[in-house]
Each structure stands twice: as C-alpha cells, then as structure tokens.
Design an enzyme around this catalytic site. Structure first.
Site, PDB file in Angstrom:
ATOM      1  N   SER A 110     -18.305 -14.152 -42.176  1.00  0.00           N
ATOM      2  CA  SER A 110     -19.401 -15.083 -42.424  1.00  0.00           C
ATOM      3  C   SER A 110     -20.286 -14.549 -43.558  1.00  0.00           C
ATOM      4  O   SER A 110     -19.795 -14.267 -44.645  1.00  0.00           O
ATOM      5  CB  SER A 110     -20.163 -15.344 -41.119  1.00  0.00           C
ATOM      6  OG  SER A 110     -20.925 -16.515 -41.203  1.00  0.00           O
ATOM      7  N   ASP A 250     -13.711 -24.612 -37.990  1.00  0.00           N
ATOM      8  CA  ASP A 250     -14.750 -23.690 -38.449  1.00  0.00           C
ATOM      9  C   ASP A 250     -15.938 -24.428 -39.052  1.00  0.00           C
ATOM     10  O   ASP A 250     -15.773 -25.419 -39.771  1.00  0.00           O
ATOM     11  CB  ASP A 250     -14.126 -22.782 -39.513  1.00  0.00           C
ATOM     12  CG  ASP A 250     -14.799 -21.433 -39.656  1.00  0.00           C
ATOM     13  OD1 ASP A 250     -16.012 -21.344 -39.435  1.00  0.00           O
ATOM     14  OD2 ASP A 250     -14.081 -20.483 -40.006  1.00  0.00           O
ATOM     15  N   HIS A 277     -15.168 -20.430 -35.722  1.00  0.00           N
ATOM     16  CA  HIS A 277     -15.779 -19.436 -36.612  1.00  0.00           C
ATOM     17  C   HIS A 277     -15.427 -17.988 -36.259  1.00  0.00           C
ATOM     18  O   HIS A 277     -15.722 -17.088 -37.042  1.00  0.00           O
ATOM     19  CB  HIS A 277     -17.305 -19.623 -36.576  1.00  0.00           C
ATOM     20  CG  HIS A 277     -18.040 -19.034 -37.723  1.00  0.00           C
ATOM     21  ND1 HIS A 277     -17.718 -19.291 -39.047  1.00  0.00           N
ATOM     22  CD2 HIS A 277     -19.112 -18.196 -37.761  1.00  0.00           C
ATOM     23  CE1 HIS A 277     -18.561 -18.638 -39.836  1.00  0.00           C
ATOM     24  NE2 HIS A 277     -19.401 -17.960 -39.087  1.00  0.00           N
TER      25      HIS A 277
END
Length: 301
Positions: A110, A250, A277
C-alpha cells in the site's frame, strides 16, 4: 509459520528510535527482504506472515515506521513534520544500521509500496529487487477510484458516510459501521478479520496521528497531506526486477496500479482473484508461492 529465530530491537534515527524485527540471519547468502507497511501510520503486524520466507533462506526485516507501533511516537507533531522525505530518510537509516544495505529486496505494501518505489528510483547499489503490493501509483488516481467503488456501495451506506464526512463526525460509531461495509469488500474480505490485520487496524485507530495527518479519516476519504502525491514521475528510473501484486477486489484498483506496469522497465503483475487489499492474508499459500518464485529469480545477495 516460520520456525527461524528472530531478534527485535530499536535503532537510533536521529533523536528518535525505529522498532525492528529480524527473522533469520542476514548475510548468509540470500538478500534480506525489508518489509514496508502501509498507512501511513499502520504497523508491521498484518505483514508478519512474510517472516516465513526466512525458512527458505531469505532473512526478513519488519519495522514500524516512525510515529507507529514500537517506534517513537510523536503525537504533537504537525503536518510539516510528517513528510515523505522523513520516511525515506528513516528507511535509509534502517538499512545502514542493520547492515543490510549491501544486499536487500524491498517489499512495500500500500503506502509502503509507494515509499519503496521512491527509494528504488534512486538506484541504490544494494537493491536487488522490488515488490510493490496493493499500491496506487498516485493518490489522485486513488481518490478518483474511491468514487467508483463508493458508487457501488448500498446507497444508504454511502449516504451515511458522506453525511458524517460533511459534518466532520468521522469518529462516530455510525461512521465506523458504514465504513466496515467498504473495508469488508475492498480491504480485507476475511470476516472476522485475522488477528494480525486487526492488530494493525486498531493501532491506527488508537494512535491516529500519522494516518490522520497524511491520509485522512479512512481509506476512501483521503484529505491529508498525501491527497495529491504521486510516484509516477520516478517509475522509469527503477532499474531492478519488480513484482506487482494486487487483488481482484482491491481498493487499489487496476487503474491505480497500471502506471507501475506501464512505466517500470522490468516488471510483471500478479492479480489474486480471491483477494482484496491483503492477499498475504486472504490467499496466503498462493502469495507465498508467487513471492518465492520471484525471489529465486533474483539470485544471491
């Protein structure tokens, strides 16, 4: 789960301290895998399963970025302190202090993937490979795609979210419950949430300084200092083999990931069909296999 030994500590970073955990023994042949967590303002906990790589010869370094977890917390510092450059300097310092700067792989998840891309674009001599997991290349693209994902929520859920965002009451239970609808679709699809993920989530809730300052109140309502930040301009400068990872569901949608595919010279993209995610938690066996295959292709440190 890994059976390799681990050591924990805190390295000095100026007047502060960065908490780390090393699993396995650096310098034994294969490069260390240094793991950059998301947020900003999360912790290493939700990525702990990556320590299993040490059983196959890759030492693994987890750390909590400044302001989070076991590292120095600075709740009174303002937006001018919490900068991308601060976290770049912290990573450089950690690599030197732990003695792995001569041979390492970065795995950023991320926000950590964006930070890792910035680091890799400087072409450090010791970097052997790069994994960018579930990361947008641009927060402008991220915010655009959040509108697409929010439009697919039940109308009453998005109406509740927007009402609280307009009123500045994003710290209420009603907002949290509506927020969970999005998170259960696009952040972690395992319900109840795994313990490691929950630990990182609660850390950001209980210690919100960095996340609230740089990101905002939630994954899909980004109004912090990063809201217009991008790494697209530096991606052509990345000169090491790169693995892209994202989930079919995601919040880092294909639109947000595509610039990495288009602009990094040596890159391949793996999409996990049953994940959102955190595919390391949602599809752990496949995630581990894909990662090991990539790492084996990089050779020794």
């Amino acid at each position: 789960m890994t059976v390799a030994s681990s050591a924990k500590g805190r390295v000095p970073f100026g007047e502060y301290r960065t908490w780390y955990r090393i699993t396995g023994t650096p310098g034994a042949g294969r490069p260390a895998v240094v793991v950059l967590h998301g947020g900003p303002g999360s912790t290493h906990d939700y990525l702990l399963s990556l320590a299993a790589l040490a059983d196959e010869g890759w030492p693994v370094v987890h750390y909590d970025q400044l302001g989070s977890g076991g590292s120095t917390r600075l709740p009174d510092r303002g937006a001018d302190f919490w900068t991308v450059e601060l976290f770049e300097a912290e990573l450089d310092n950690l690599l030197r202090e732990l003695g792995v700067a001569d041979g390492y792989v970065l795995l950023g998840q991320s926000w950590g993937g964006m930070l890792a891309a910035r680091h890799a674009a400087r072409r450090p001599a010791g970097l052997r490979g790069l994994v960018i997991a579930n990361s947008p290349a641009s927060y402008v693209l991220w915010r655009q795609e959040m509108e697409v994902l929010r439009a697919a929520l039940p109308p009453e859920v998005d109406a509740t979210l927007r009402r609280h965002e307009a009123a500045g009451t994003t710290d209420t239970e009603e907002y949290y419950l509506a927020m969970r609808v999005f998170y259960d679709r696009h952040v972690c699809r395992i319900v109840p949430w795994p313990r490691d993920y929950l630990a990182s989530f609660m850390e950001a809730v209980d210690n919100p300084t960095v996340y609230a300052t740089m990101n905002g109140p939630s994954e899909f309502y980004v109004n912090g200092t990063l809201k217009d930040w991008s790494v697209e301009d530096v991606l052509p400068d990345i000169a090491v083999p790169t693995l892209l990872v994202s989930g079919r569901h995601d919040e880092a949608t294909p639109v947000t990931v595509q610039p990495y595919q288009d602009l990094i010279p040596d890159v391949r993209w793996e999409i996990f069909e049953e994940s959102s995610h955190v595919p390391n938690l949602e599809e752990p066996e496949k995630f581990h296999a894909v990662l090991v295959e990539f790492l084996k292709g990089l050779g020794p440190a």
